[in-house]
Design an enzyme around this catalytic site. Structure first.
Site, short mmCIF file in Angstrom:
data_model
loop_
_atom_site.label_atom_id
_atom_site.label_comp_id
_atom_site.label_asym_id
_atom_site.label_seq_id
_atom_site.Cartn_x
_atom_site.Cartn_y
_atom_site.Cartn_z
N TYR A 117 0.80 -1.23 0.00
CA TYR A 117 0.00 0.00 0.00
C TYR A 117 0.83 1.29 0.00
O TYR A 117 0.34 2.33 -0.43
CB TYR A 117 -0.96 0.01 1.20
CG TYR A 117 -2.04 -1.04 1.07
CD1 TYR A 117 -3.11 -0.85 0.21
CD2 TYR A 117 -1.98 -2.23 1.79
CE1 TYR A 117 -4.10 -1.80 0.08
CE2 TYR A 117 -2.96 -3.20 1.67
CZ TYR A 117 -4.03 -2.98 0.80
OH TYR A 117 -5.00 -3.92 0.67
N LYS A 173 -13.73 6.11 6.72
CA LYS A 173 -14.64 7.11 6.11
C LYS A 173 -15.71 6.42 5.28
O LYS A 173 -15.92 6.76 4.12
CB LYS A 173 -13.82 8.06 5.23
CG LYS A 173 -12.87 8.95 6.02
CD LYS A 173 -12.05 9.82 5.09
CE LYS A 173 -11.19 10.80 5.86
NZ LYS A 173 -10.26 11.52 4.98
N ALA A 205 -2.97 9.59 2.27
CA ALA A 205 -1.92 8.86 3.02
C ALA A 205 -0.53 9.12 2.44
O ALA A 205 0.42 9.32 3.19
CB ALA A 205 -2.24 7.37 3.02
N LYS A 256 -17.92 13.03 1.14
CA LYS A 256 -17.07 13.63 0.10
C LYS A 256 -16.59 12.57 -0.90
O LYS A 256 -16.24 12.90 -2.04
CB LYS A 256 -15.90 14.41 0.70
CG LYS A 256 -14.94 13.62 1.59
CD LYS A 256 -13.87 12.87 0.85
CE LYS A 256 -13.15 11.92 1.79
NZ LYS A 256 -12.25 11.00 1.11
N ASN A 321 -11.16 7.30 -4.78
CA ASN A 321 -12.52 7.56 -5.25
C ASN A 321 -12.50 8.38 -6.54
O ASN A 321 -13.26 8.11 -7.47
CB ASN A 321 -13.33 8.26 -4.16
CG ASN A 321 -13.66 7.31 -3.02
OD1 ASN A 321 -14.49 6.43 -3.18
ND2 ASN A 321 -12.99 7.46 -1.88
N1 LIG Z 1 -5.75 6.08 2.23
C1 LIG Z 1 -6.08 7.29 2.58
O1 LIG Z 1 -5.50 8.27 2.08
C2 LIG Z 1 -7.13 7.51 3.60
C3 LIG Z 1 -8.04 6.52 3.94
N2 LIG Z 1 -8.99 6.75 4.88
C4 LIG Z 1 -9.96 5.74 5.24
O2 LIG Z 1 -9.31 4.67 5.93
C5 LIG Z 1 -10.06 3.48 5.75
C6 LIG Z 1 -9.09 2.39 5.34
O3 LIG Z 1 -8.61 2.75 4.08
P1 LIG Z 1 -7.16 2.49 3.52
O4 LIG Z 1 -6.18 2.19 4.59
O5 LIG Z 1 -6.85 3.59 2.62
O6 LIG Z 1 -7.50 1.18 2.67
P2 LIG Z 1 -6.55 0.24 1.87
O7 LIG Z 1 -7.31 -0.21 0.70
O8 LIG Z 1 -5.22 0.89 1.66
O9 LIG Z 1 -6.36 -0.99 2.86
C7 LIG Z 1 -7.40 -1.63 3.49
C8 LIG Z 1 -6.81 -2.51 4.56
O10 LIG Z 1 -7.86 -3.07 5.31
C9 LIG Z 1 -7.63 -4.46 5.44
N3 LIG Z 1 -8.89 -5.15 5.61
C10 LIG Z 1 -9.88 -5.30 4.71
N4 LIG Z 1 -10.88 -6.02 5.24
C11 LIG Z 1 -10.49 -6.31 6.51
C12 LIG Z 1 -11.07 -7.06 7.56
N5 LIG Z 1 -12.25 -7.65 7.41
N6 LIG Z 1 -10.40 -7.15 8.71
C13 LIG Z 1 -9.20 -6.58 8.85
N7 LIG Z 1 -8.58 -5.88 7.90
C14 LIG Z 1 -9.23 -5.75 6.74
C15 LIG Z 1 -6.91 -4.84 4.16
O11 LIG Z 1 -6.21 -6.06 4.32
C16 LIG Z 1 -5.98 -3.67 3.98
O12 LIG Z 1 -4.83 -3.84 4.76
C17 LIG Z 1 -11.13 3.79 4.69
O13 LIG Z 1 -12.35 3.99 5.32
C18 LIG Z 1 -10.63 5.07 4.05
O14 LIG Z 1 -11.69 5.87 3.56
C19 LIG Z 1 -9.07 7.94 5.52
C20 LIG Z 1 -8.20 8.95 5.22
C21 LIG Z 1 -7.18 8.83 4.21
O1 LIG Z 2 -10.02 10.35 2.48
C1 LIG Z 2 -9.02 10.51 1.82
C2 LIG Z 2 -8.20 11.72 1.92
O2 LIG Z 2 -8.64 12.56 2.92
C3 LIG Z 2 -8.58 9.48 0.87
O3 LIG Z 2 -9.47 9.48 -0.17
P1 LIG Z 2 -9.63 8.18 -1.04
O4 LIG Z 2 -10.19 7.12 -0.16
O5 LIG Z 2 -10.52 8.58 -2.16
O6 LIG Z 2 -8.25 7.80 -1.52
#
Ligand SMILES: NC(=O)C1=CN([C@@H]2O[C@H](COP(=O)(O)OP(=O)(O)OC[C@H]3O[C@@H](n4cnc5c(N)ncnc54)[C@H](O)[C@@H]3O)[C@@H](O)[C@H]2O)C=CC1
Ligand SMILES: O=C(CO)COP(=O)(O)O
EC number: 1.1.1.94
Length: 431
Positions: A117, A173, A205, A256, A321
């Site tokens: 990631y 989110k 991130a 958003k 998104n």
């Molecule tokens: N990536 C970003 O820039 C940001 C993400 N977020 C939010 O953070 C949350 C997580 O997103 P990301 O880390 O970006 O996603 P990602 O797609 O990078 O990773 C998701 C992670 O969750 C794990 N996962 C999935 N299902 C699971 C389960 N049942 N049990 C345990 N782990 C599980 C996956 O193995 C993976 O490690 C989302 O709601 C996203 O909207 C918030 C702010 C910024």
């Molecule tokens: O929430 C985010 C930045 O604040 C990340 O957005 P995405 O989940 O669309 O990558």
């Protein structure tokens, strides 16, 4: 628990008190959190040391000796859980990142990177990794959850037996499928006595990993928890603002994503800046309208978790998104776009949930309904966009001037006259 810097502490031998989240226990625990935050030097590494300390200490009458560190767990080894855990570890917090896959944990320990990631970004030496959920969660002060919205309830159920006095902070989110529950609702369902908060803001991130200055919002009804999170994550590169509007802050982060998809799609059609500004601003109108119907304060949408995050995700290809929307705009199906992305894009589910709820409750959400029609009802995007432009007259900011009868009457009048023109010209198809 495994880690490059393994501490000798055997937390697996700690006993598990099952769900004994008495409020008094919470309060004393949180007082302890603040005390530790104050004494440990959290957030001091890279900035003026007195800033964090005085902000926290001001609110704490009783500062004891015996300094210790805040103990934090981050659940979810995707890009955001990793980036936030890294930030906390770098700030000096005792931080464990829980990742469900054992092999991934081994690889992370070996390489000190999250190859899938966040490839190429070295993580802090002090960050610990674990695939053992009990060990990761027990004995911590705050458990941050960064799994996708669809896995949030399951994650809470899994940690429930190990929660004795920890506070929970959602970084997610999303929305639950079909129930329309937000993460704070799920926390209240599954761990009713736990102290909790939600954190949300413009926090791509990768930019955080690059130390690009960013800011976020911690929302909680618990002031000590707000302060503890501020103290834990605040650094020269990351400011943590506070709010007590939990619903507003988390709705900002979830809603958003819908409009980031819309903007990604619009970008595929090469729209101009006026169009982008219109989409962004009307999106904000929808978000705050929906927020108010859900019990949020509309002013919260003017903050970082509202307009801030809306701007960041609607203008960056780093947003997953936005990328989904862009692929859709280039003719890909939603299934193919999701598969190609291979990461979380919460908006895909959120569009469906919000479309359904707004339809049921009669909340005016034209952009959301239009997107739903394009993605899930196979309507042609350009026709839907044209239809949006032909929608009735509205007030600009309805909290300043309400959408009143004069707007509605003018819309009806214009519609009647255009209908009669159509009749005269014999054009029945356009009705
Ligand atoms: N990536 C970003 O820039 C940001 C993400 N977020 C939010 O953070 C949350 C997580 O997103 P990301 O880390 O970006 O996603 P990602 O797609 O990078 O990773 C998701 C992670 O969750 C794990 N996962 C999935 N299902 C699971 C389960 N049942 N049990 C345990 N782990 C599980 C996956 O193995 C993976 O490690 C989302 O709601 C996203 O909207 C918030 C702010 C910024
Ligand atoms: O929430 C985010 C930045 O604040 C990340 O957005 P995405 O989940 O669309 O990558």
């Amino acid at each position: 628990m495994t880690s490059p810097n393994e501490s000798n502490k055997d937390i697996s031998s700690d006993n598990t008190e099952v769900n004994t989240n008495a409020p008094e226990k919470q309060n004393s625990l949180l007082a302890g959190i603040i005390e530790r935050a104050t004494k440990s030097g959290i957030g001091r590494k890279k900035l003026n040391p007195s800033a964090v300390e005085s902000a926290v200490a001001k609110n704490m009458a009783d500062i004891h000796s015996n300094p210790t560190k805040l103990r934090l767990a981050f659940l979810g080894g995707g890009s955001f859980g990793t980036a936030m855990a890294n930030l906390a570890a770098r700030n000096g917090c005792d931080t464990t990142l829980w990742v469900r896959n054992k092999r991934t944990v081994k690889a992370m320990i070996k390489t000190q990177t999250n190859k899938k990631y966040l490839p190429g970004y070295k993580l802090d030496d002090s960050l610990k990794y674990s695939h053992d959920l009990a060990a990761a969660v027990k004995d911590k002060d705050i458990v941050f959850i960064a799994v996708p919205g669809l896995a949030f309830r399951e994650t809470l159920k899994n940690i429930a037996p190990f929660i004795s006095g920890q506070s929970i902070v959602s970084l997610t989110k999303g929305m639950e499928k079909d129930t329309f529950a937000m993460m704070s609702d799920i926390i209240k369902d599954e761990l009713p006595e736990v102290n909790f908060g939600v954190m949300s803001g413009p926090n791509l991130a990768i930019e955080i990993m690059k130390n690009m200055p960013s800011a976020t919002v911690i929302a909680s009804e618990s002031e000590p928890l707000r302060h503890a999170v501020q103290a834990a994550l605040h650094s020269a590169f990351f400011r943590v603002f506070a709010s007590d509007d939990v619903k507003g802050v988390e709705l900002g982060g979830a809603l958003k994503n819908i409009y980031a998809i819309a903007m990604g799609m619009a970008a595929a059609y090469d729209v101009g800046e006026n169009t982008k500004a219109m989409i962004l601003t009307r999106a904000l109108a929808e978000m705050s309208r929906f927020g108010v119907e859900s019990g949020a304060n509309p002013l919260t949408f003017l903050g970082l978790s509202g307009v801030g995050d809306l701007y960041a995700t609607c203008s960056s290809e780093l947003s997953r998104n936005y990328r989904i929307g862009n692929m859709l705009g280039r003719g890909m199906s939603i299934e193919a776009a999701v598969k190609k992305l291979g990461q979380t894009a919460e908006g895909v589910n959120t569009i469906q949930q919000v479309h359904e709820k707004a339809t049921k409750q009669g909340i005016y959400m034209p952009i959301t309904h239009a997107l739903y029609a394009v993605i899930y009802e196979d309507k042609a995007a350009l026709g839907v966009a044209l239809h949006l432009m032909e929608a009735g007259f509205r007030s600009d900011v309805e909290f300043v001037m309400a959408h009143d009868h004069s707007n509605a009457a003018l819309t009806a009048q214009m519609k009647t006259s255009s209908d009669s023109t159509d009749d005269e010209s014999g054009d029945t198809d356009s009705k």
